[in-house]
Design a protein around this motif. Structure first.
Motif, PDB file in Angstrom:
ATOM      1  N   ALA A   1       0.816  -1.205   0.000  1.00 41.64           N
ATOM      2  CA  ALA A   1       0.000   0.000   0.000  1.00 41.64           C
ATOM      3  C   ALA A   1       0.854   1.261   0.000  1.00 41.64           C
ATOM      4  CB  ALA A   1      -0.924   0.011   1.214  1.00 41.64           C
ATOM      5  N   GLY A   2       2.166   1.122   0.144  1.00 40.77           N
ATOM      6  CA  GLY A   2       3.044   2.280   0.188  1.00 40.77           C
ATOM      7  C   GLY A   2       3.175   2.903   1.550  1.00 40.77           C
ATOM      8  N   ASN A   3       2.535   2.339   2.578  1.00 39.66           N
ATOM      9  CA  ASN A   3       2.589   2.885   3.931  1.00 39.66           C
ATOM     10  C   ASN A   3       3.490   2.037   4.815  1.00 39.66           C
ATOM     11  OD1 ASN A   3       0.759   4.764   3.050  1.00 39.66           O
ATOM     12  ND2 ASN A   3      -1.004   3.798   4.017  1.00 39.66           N
ATOM     13  N   VAL A   4       4.192   2.683   5.723  1.00 33.45           N
ATOM     14  CA  VAL A   4       5.081   2.003   6.653  1.00 33.45           C
ATOM     15  C   VAL A   4       4.614   2.295   8.073  1.00 33.45           C
ATOM     16  CG1 VAL A   4       7.444   1.826   7.527  1.00 33.45           C
ATOM     17  CG2 VAL A   4       7.042   2.140   5.073  1.00 33.45           C
ATOM     18  N   GLY A   5       4.494   1.268   8.875  1.00 36.58           N
ATOM     19  CA  GLY A   5       4.057   1.435  10.251  1.00 36.58           C
ATOM     20  C   GLY A   5       5.118   1.000  11.236  1.00 36.58           C
ATOM     21  N   ILE A   6       5.345   1.799  12.256  1.00 37.88           N
ATOM     22  CA  ILE A   6       6.208   1.452  13.385  1.00 37.88           C
ATOM     23  C   ILE A   6       5.343   1.516  14.634  1.00 37.88           C
ATOM     24  CG2 ILE A   6       8.249   2.080  14.720  1.00 37.88           C
ATOM     25  CD1 ILE A   6       9.391   3.395  12.232  1.00 37.88           C
TER      26      ILE A   6
ATOM     27  N   ASN B   1       3.707   6.019   9.697  1.00 38.10           N
ATOM     28  CA  ASN B   1       2.811   6.088  10.850  1.00 38.10           C
ATOM     29  C   ASN B   1       3.543   5.491  12.052  1.00 38.10           C
ATOM     30  OD1 ASN B   1      -0.704   5.153  11.371  1.00 38.10           O
ATOM     31  ND2 ASN B   1       0.743   6.113  12.740  1.00 38.10           N
ATOM     32  N   VAL B   2       3.883   6.355  13.027  1.00 34.50           N
ATOM     33  CA  VAL B   2       4.609   5.912  14.205  1.00 34.50           C
ATOM     34  C   VAL B   2       3.692   5.992  15.408  1.00 34.50           C
ATOM     35  CG1 VAL B   2       6.616   6.275  15.688  1.00 34.50           C
ATOM     36  CG2 VAL B   2       6.781   6.737  13.234  1.00 34.50           C
ATOM     37  N   ASN B   3       3.523   4.876  16.114  1.00 36.25           N
ATOM     38  CA  ASN B   3       2.694   4.837  17.308  1.00 36.25           C
ATOM     39  C   ASN B   3       3.582   4.429  18.476  1.00 36.25           C
ATOM     40  OD1 ASN B   3       0.864   4.418  19.355  1.00 36.25           O
ATOM     41  ND2 ASN B   3      -0.537   3.160  18.148  1.00 36.25           N
ATOM     42  N   ALA B   4       3.868   5.379  19.365  1.00 41.32           N
ATOM     43  CA  ALA B   4       4.750   5.117  20.505  1.00 41.32           C
ATOM     44  C   ALA B   4       4.001   4.619  21.726  1.00 41.32           C
ATOM     45  CB  ALA B   4       5.533   6.379  20.856  1.00 41.32           C
ATOM     46  N   GLY B   5       2.691   4.441  21.601  1.00 44.44           N
ATOM     47  CA  GLY B   5       1.920   3.994  22.748  1.00 44.44           C
ATOM     48  C   GLY B   5       1.941   5.026  23.862  1.00 44.44           C
ATOM     49  N   THR B   6       2.280   4.598  25.070  1.00 47.98           N
ATOM     50  CA  THR B   6       2.303   5.514  26.209  1.00 47.98           C
ATOM     51  C   THR B   6       3.648   6.214  26.367  1.00 47.98           C
ATOM     52  OG1 THR B   6       2.936   3.699  27.680  1.00 47.98           O
ATOM     53  CG2 THR B   6       0.580   4.151  27.440  1.00 47.98           C
ATOM     54  N   ASP B   7       4.595   5.955  25.475  1.00 48.08           N
ATOM     55  CA  ASP B   7       5.894   6.615  25.544  1.00 48.08           C
ATOM     56  C   ASP B   7       5.769   8.029  24.995  1.00 48.08           C
ATOM     57  OD1 ASP B   7       8.529   7.392  25.521  1.00 48.08           O
ATOM     58  OD2 ASP B   7       9.272   5.514  24.656  1.00 48.08           O
TER      59      ASP B   7
ATOM     60  N   THR C   1       2.531  -0.063  14.788  1.00 43.11           N
ATOM     61  CA  THR C   1       1.161  -0.274  14.337  1.00 43.11           C
ATOM     62  C   THR C   1       1.165  -1.220  13.150  1.00 43.11           C
ATOM     63  OG1 THR C   1      -0.811   0.787  13.402  1.00 43.11           O
ATOM     64  CG2 THR C   1       1.312   1.805  12.911  1.00 43.11           C
ATOM     65  N   THR C   2       0.161  -2.052  13.058  1.00 38.10           N
ATOM     66  CA  THR C   2       0.027  -2.970  11.924  1.00 38.10           C
ATOM     67  C   THR C   2      -0.897  -2.427  10.851  1.00 38.10           C
ATOM     68  OG1 THR C   2      -1.782  -4.145  13.026  1.00 38.10           O
ATOM     69  CG2 THR C   2       0.449  -4.997  13.365  1.00 38.10           C
ATOM     70  N   SER C   3      -1.446  -1.218  11.054  1.00 39.61           N
ATOM     71  CA  SER C   3      -2.346  -0.625  10.066  1.00 39.61           C
ATOM     72  C   SER C   3      -1.979   0.842   9.835  1.00 39.61           C
ATOM     73  CB  SER C   3      -3.803  -0.762  10.509  1.00 39.61           C
ATOM     74  OG  SER C   3      -3.981  -0.181  11.799  1.00 39.61           O
ATOM     75  N   PRO C   4      -0.823   1.127   9.237  1.00 38.66           N
ATOM     76  CA  PRO C   4      -0.414   2.518   9.006  1.00 38.66           C
ATOM     77  C   PRO C   4      -1.363   3.224   8.049  1.00 38.66           C
ATOM     78  CG  PRO C   4       1.016   1.010   7.821  1.00 38.66           C
ATOM     79  CD  PRO C   4       0.166   0.168   8.710  1.00 38.66           C
ATOM     80  N   SER C   5      -1.785   4.419   8.421  1.00 37.18           N
ATOM     81  CA  SER C   5      -2.741   5.175   7.604  1.00 37.18           C
ATOM     82  C   SER C   5      -2.068   6.246   6.764  1.00 37.18           C
ATOM     83  CB  SER C   5      -3.800   5.823   8.504  1.00 37.18           C
ATOM     84  OG  SER C   5      -3.191   6.674   9.458  1.00 37.18           O
ATOM     85  N   THR C   6      -0.775   6.492   6.986  1.00 34.81           N
ATOM     86  CA  THR C   6      -0.019   7.463   6.211  1.00 34.81           C
ATOM     87  C   THR C   6       1.274   6.807   5.730  1.00 34.81           C
ATOM     88  OG1 THR C   6       1.080   8.312   8.197  1.00 34.81           O
ATOM     89  CG2 THR C   6      -0.955   9.410   7.522  1.00 34.81           C
TER      90      THR C   6
END
Length: 207
Positions: free
Chosen positions: A153-158, A168-174, A160-165
């Motif tokens: 899809a051209g999206n990379v997630g860190i 897409n970086v999701n650090a959680g509570t950090d 997250t398993t469903s990057p929307s951009t």
């Protein structure tokens, strides 16, 4: 047909089923054993053996290379030599549009994350100065345009398993989401569109 020390080829049916077995009486001397069904279709086996059991199938559908107890459909235990930089498995795709390796995680039901390929780097070297373990490394060169890694899809997630951009970086509570680091006294982040670009610079602790 039998030899003095064991069975060479046996085409009839006995308690162990149909099989071809080279002469040898122990696991370290047997070199080949092919065994079919005992008539009820409950046992099938192929072993090309030696002291290390190079190829092995169990009574089910699992195949092992380097292991005599495969737990999955194909279990590989292939190890490189102790020489620095040696390779355990090398795959080459000699076609302009081909693949060296295709890993397809195929799941049609159930919950959870199904992975096509997973890279894990382990080994306790924490006491070795300069040691680094990398779970996945991608490198590309030699073409007019080279991409180390692309996604469908051209999206990379860190995180997250469903990057929307695109990234897409999701650090959680950090609270620290990302770190961009330069090894000299100036750091720069560039944001660019078709009309121009903006430079975000820092000099020491000043932004």
């Amino acid at each position: 047909i039998e030899g003095e020390t064991g069975r060479y080829i046996y085409t009839g049916t006995d308690g162990s089923g149909h099989y071809i077995e080279q002469v040898g009486t122990s696991a370290t001397t047997r070199k080949l054993r092919i065994q079919g069904s005992n008539g009820s279709g409950t046992y099938t086996q192929l072993n090309i053996e030696g002291g290390n059991r190079r190829i092995w199938t169990n009574s089910g559908t699992n195949v092992g290379i380097g292991t005599s107890s495969p737990q999955t459909n194909m279990a590989l235990d292939v190890r490189s030599s102790s020489t620095a930089g040696s390779t355990a498995i090398a795959a080459y795709g000699y076609n302009a549009t081909g693949r060296a390796i295709l890993a397809n995680g195929y799941a049609t039901s159930g919950t959870g994350t199904n992975r096509g390929i997973e890279g894990i780097s382990t080994g306790n070297r924490s006491s070795v100065s300069g040691s680094i373990n990398v779970g996945g490394h991608f490198f590309a060169q030699g073409a007019e345009t080279n991409y180390a890694l692309t996604t469908g899809a051209g999206n990379v997630g860190i995180g997250t398993t469903s990057p929307s951009t695109k990234l897409n970086v999701n650090a959680g509570t950090d609270n620290t989401i990302a770190l961009f680091q330069s090894t000299d006294s100036l750091g720069r982040l560039i944001i660019k569109d078709s009309a121009g670009e903006v430079h975000l610079n820092n000099v020491g602790n000043d932004f």
